[in-house]
Design an enzyme around this catalytic site. Structure first.
Site, PDB file in Angstrom:
ATOM      1  N   ASN A  94     -10.198   0.639   1.055  1.00  0.00           N
ATOM      2  CA  ASN A  94      -8.743   0.578   0.945  1.00  0.00           C
ATOM      3  C   ASN A  94      -8.381  -0.055  -0.402  1.00  0.00           C
ATOM      4  OD1 ASN A  94      -6.041  -0.094   1.057  1.00  0.00           O
ATOM      5  ND2 ASN A  94      -6.094  -0.840   3.168  1.00  0.00           N
TER       6      ASN A  94
ATOM      7  N   CYS B 228       0.818  -1.229   0.000  1.00  0.00           N
ATOM      8  CA  CYS B 228       0.000   0.000   0.000  1.00  0.00           C
ATOM      9  C   CYS B 228       0.847   1.272   0.000  1.00  0.00           C
ATOM     10  CB  CYS B 228      -0.953   0.001   1.179  1.00  0.00           C
ATOM     11  SG  CYS B 228      -2.059  -1.418   1.188  1.00  0.00           S
TER      12      CYS B 228
ATOM     13  N   HIS C 295      -2.679   7.253   2.925  1.00  0.00           N
ATOM     14  CA  HIS C 295      -3.247   5.973   2.501  1.00  0.00           C
ATOM     15  C   HIS C 295      -4.605   5.810   3.191  1.00  0.00           C
ATOM     16  CE1 HIS C 295      -3.913   1.905   1.538  1.00  0.00           C
ATOM     17  NE2 HIS C 295      -3.542   1.397   2.701  1.00  0.00           N
TER      18      HIS C 295
HETATM   19  N1  COA Z   1     -18.656  -6.731  11.435  1.00  0.00           N
HETATM   20  C1  COA Z   1     -19.032  -6.921  12.725  1.00  0.00           C
HETATM   21  N2  COA Z   1     -18.182  -7.252  13.690  1.00  0.00           N
HETATM   22  C2  COA Z   1     -16.887  -7.405  13.349  1.00  0.00           C
HETATM   23  C3  COA Z   1     -16.436  -7.237  12.026  1.00  0.00           C
HETATM   24  C4  COA Z   1     -17.375  -6.889  11.058  1.00  0.00           C
HETATM   25  N3  COA Z   1     -17.045  -6.690   9.763  1.00  0.00           N
HETATM   26  N4  COA Z   1     -15.105  -7.448  11.998  1.00  0.00           N
HETATM   27  C5  COA Z   1     -14.720  -7.752  13.238  1.00  0.00           C
HETATM   28  N5  COA Z   1     -15.803  -7.734  14.063  1.00  0.00           N
HETATM   29  C6  COA Z   1     -15.856  -8.005  15.504  1.00  0.00           C
HETATM   30  C7  COA Z   1     -14.707  -8.868  15.972  1.00  0.00           C
HETATM   31  O1  COA Z   1     -14.997 -10.235  15.740  1.00  0.00           O
HETATM   32  C8  COA Z   1     -14.682  -8.526  17.425  1.00  0.00           C
HETATM   33  O2  COA Z   1     -15.711  -9.235  18.085  1.00  0.00           O
HETATM   34  P1  COA Z   1     -15.489  -9.819  19.569  1.00  0.00           P
HETATM   35  O3  COA Z   1     -15.211  -8.633  20.420  1.00  0.00           O
HETATM   36  O4  COA Z   1     -16.774 -10.504  19.830  1.00  0.00           O
HETATM   37  O5  COA Z   1     -14.306 -10.735  19.441  1.00  0.00           O
HETATM   38  C9  COA Z   1     -15.054  -7.045  17.469  1.00  0.00           C
HETATM   39  O6  COA Z   1     -15.700  -6.787  16.220  1.00  0.00           O
HETATM   40  C10 COA Z   1     -13.868  -6.135  17.622  1.00  0.00           C
HETATM   41  O7  COA Z   1     -12.857  -6.580  16.746  1.00  0.00           O
HETATM   42  P2  COA Z   1     -11.496  -5.809  16.584  1.00  0.00           P
HETATM   43  O8  COA Z   1     -10.626  -6.574  15.636  1.00  0.00           O
HETATM   44  O9  COA Z   1     -10.955  -5.466  17.935  1.00  0.00           O
HETATM   45  O10 COA Z   1     -12.012  -4.461  15.904  1.00  0.00           O
HETATM   46  P3  COA Z   1     -11.198  -3.181  15.597  1.00  0.00           P
HETATM   47  O11 COA Z   1     -11.851  -2.007  16.210  1.00  0.00           O
HETATM   48  O12 COA Z   1      -9.719  -3.364  15.855  1.00  0.00           O
HETATM   49  O13 COA Z   1     -11.390  -3.034  14.034  1.00  0.00           O
HETATM   50  C11 COA Z   1     -10.180  -3.376  11.980  1.00  0.00           C
HETATM   51  C12 COA Z   1     -10.876  -4.044  13.167  1.00  0.00           C
HETATM   52  C13 COA Z   1      -9.626  -4.450  11.073  1.00  0.00           C
HETATM   53  C14 COA Z   1     -11.192  -2.538  11.236  1.00  0.00           C
HETATM   54  C15 COA Z   1      -9.038  -2.476  12.529  1.00  0.00           C
HETATM   55  O14 COA Z   1      -8.245  -3.200  13.449  1.00  0.00           O
HETATM   56  C16 COA Z   1      -8.166  -1.946  11.439  1.00  0.00           C
HETATM   57  O15 COA Z   1      -8.595  -1.141  10.634  1.00  0.00           O
HETATM   58  N6  COA Z   1      -6.866  -2.340  11.403  1.00  0.00           N
HETATM   59  C17 COA Z   1      -5.964  -1.912  10.380  1.00  0.00           C
HETATM   60  C18 COA Z   1      -6.171  -2.737   9.145  1.00  0.00           C
HETATM   61  C19 COA Z   1      -5.495  -2.124   7.942  1.00  0.00           C
HETATM   62  O16 COA Z   1      -5.361  -0.945   7.822  1.00  0.00           O
HETATM   63  N7  COA Z   1      -5.075  -2.985   6.993  1.00  0.00           N
HETATM   64  C20 COA Z   1      -4.497  -2.608   5.757  1.00  0.00           C
HETATM   65  C21 COA Z   1      -3.206  -1.922   5.944  1.00  0.00           C
HETATM   66  S1  COA Z   1      -2.571  -1.376   4.417  1.00  0.00           S
END
Ligand code: COA
Length: 328
Positions: free
Chosen positions: A285, A111, A255
């Protein structure tokens, strides 16, 4: 030596996926996706190959630049989702557009690709006086590499392409490119499976989470933690080289991975989020295409204008990160 962007172009696939569409694959909802990521919809390539999207974006950029394709001496393409392992997508663009006198190759910095590519192209222009223009293109179809049972990942990504024609200039310029390969396990997609019986001297292949080939794995929380540090670090590292601060920048074009990452980075840089170009709500993204797609849109709607100072800041798998500071 700096660069001048002569023209930019973009291509977004026809098909649009809303958050509600994901309810067909995974247990999710619009409210969760909006509040946790800022995404409302994203484009998804159906019939469009990556090279085709790249070609359309490149044609648009060349037409906006108003140049003769015969004067392009370099074509670079960034993609983590090429249609072919070889030839390079850049070679296909070069052929399809009839750019006869150019070197062509792909560059993969995930990315962070557009930032890496812009800086690479600038170095070519600086060292080869006979090269008039460089065509830099980012084209991605992450939708083809998703695990549609992984609800924390599949909802994040979108497809699209964007391109720029650049030339050398004496405008302000700085860059910083960084990488931390120890983070490889946090964000990866395998291209082939490893033979466990074969021992190599490094233990690099150990410890990767199980994931089928051609499916993206991410540890969302870990990538998030990396991103909120990498964005400010990349900008500051480029800015310090030329003695500018965030107050000197008219627009940050980060990004587009998660609106919360952008907001946290803005806070860290003590800059209003109003100075950040944000398109994640309707692009998702799009990996290396996200920064040029955002810039292209900001040019089209007149937010970014000539003479303004821009900071392009990326991060991604590798883990890589980087920033380019330019005057538009
Ligand atoms: N819909 C509903 N619930 C979801 C979900 C979705 N699409 N995706 C995850 N959850 C749930 C999880 O299972 C978790 O449930 P639990 O508490 O019962 O276990 C809860 O939501 C929280 O999950 P978590 O992973 O802590 O959420 P988060 O706030 O960290 O958000 C991302 C997850 C992936 C959106 C976030 O971590 C993120 O954006 N990370 C960076 C990813 C990125 O930028 N990648 C590309 C880089 S180039």
């Amino acid at each position: 030596m700096g660069i001048n962007i002569l023209g930019m172009g973009s291509y977004l696939p026809e098909q649009i996926l809303t958050n509600d569409d994901f309810k067909k694959f995974v247990d999710t909802n619009d409210e969760w996706i909006r509040t946790r990521t800022g995404i409302q919809s994203r484009h998804m390539s159906g019939w469009e190959p990556v090279w085709y999207m790249a070609k359309q974006a490149a044609l648009d950029a060349i037409s906006k630049a108003g140049i003769d394709p015969g004067d392009i001496g370099l074509v670079i393409c960034t993609t983590v989702t090429p249609d072919f392992l070889t030839p390079s997508t850049a070679s296909i663009i070069q052929y399809e557009l009839g750019i006869e006198n150019a070197a062509a190759f792909d560059l993969n910095a995930a990315c962070s690709g557009f930032v890496y590519m812009m800086d690479t192209a600038r170095r070519f222009l600086e060292t080869d006086g006979s090269m008039k223009y460089a065509l830099i293109v980012s084209s991605e179809a992450l939708s083809r590499f998703m695990d549609y049972e992984d609800r924390g990942t599949c909802i994040l990504f979108g497809d699209g392409a964007a391109a720029a024609v650049i030339e050398r200039s004496d405008k302000m310029y700085s860059s910083f490119l960084g990488s931390d390969g120890s983070g490889a396990r946090k964000l990866f997609a395998r291209n082939c499976s490893v033979a466990p019986q074969v021992k190599v001297e490094s233990d690099f292949d150990d410890g990767f989470p199980e994931k089928p080939v051609h499916q993206l794995y991410q540890d969302g929380r870990e990538v998030y933690k990396f991103a909120v540090k990498a964005l400010p670090k990349a900008f500051r590292s480029a800015a310090e080289k030329i003695g500018v601060t965030s107050a000197d920048i008219d627009w940050f074009i980060p990004h587009q991975a998660n609106i919360r990452i952008i907001e946290t980075a803005a806070k860290s840089l003590e800059v209003s989020t109003d100075k950040f170009i944000v398109t994640i709500d309707h692009h998702g993204n799009t990996s290396s295409a996200s920064i040029p797609l955002a810039l292209c849109e900001a040019l089209e709607n007149g937010r970014v204008t000539r003479g303004q100072k821009l900071a392009l800041v990326g991060f991604g798998a590798g883990l890589t990160y980087g920033s380019v500071i330019i005057e538009y």
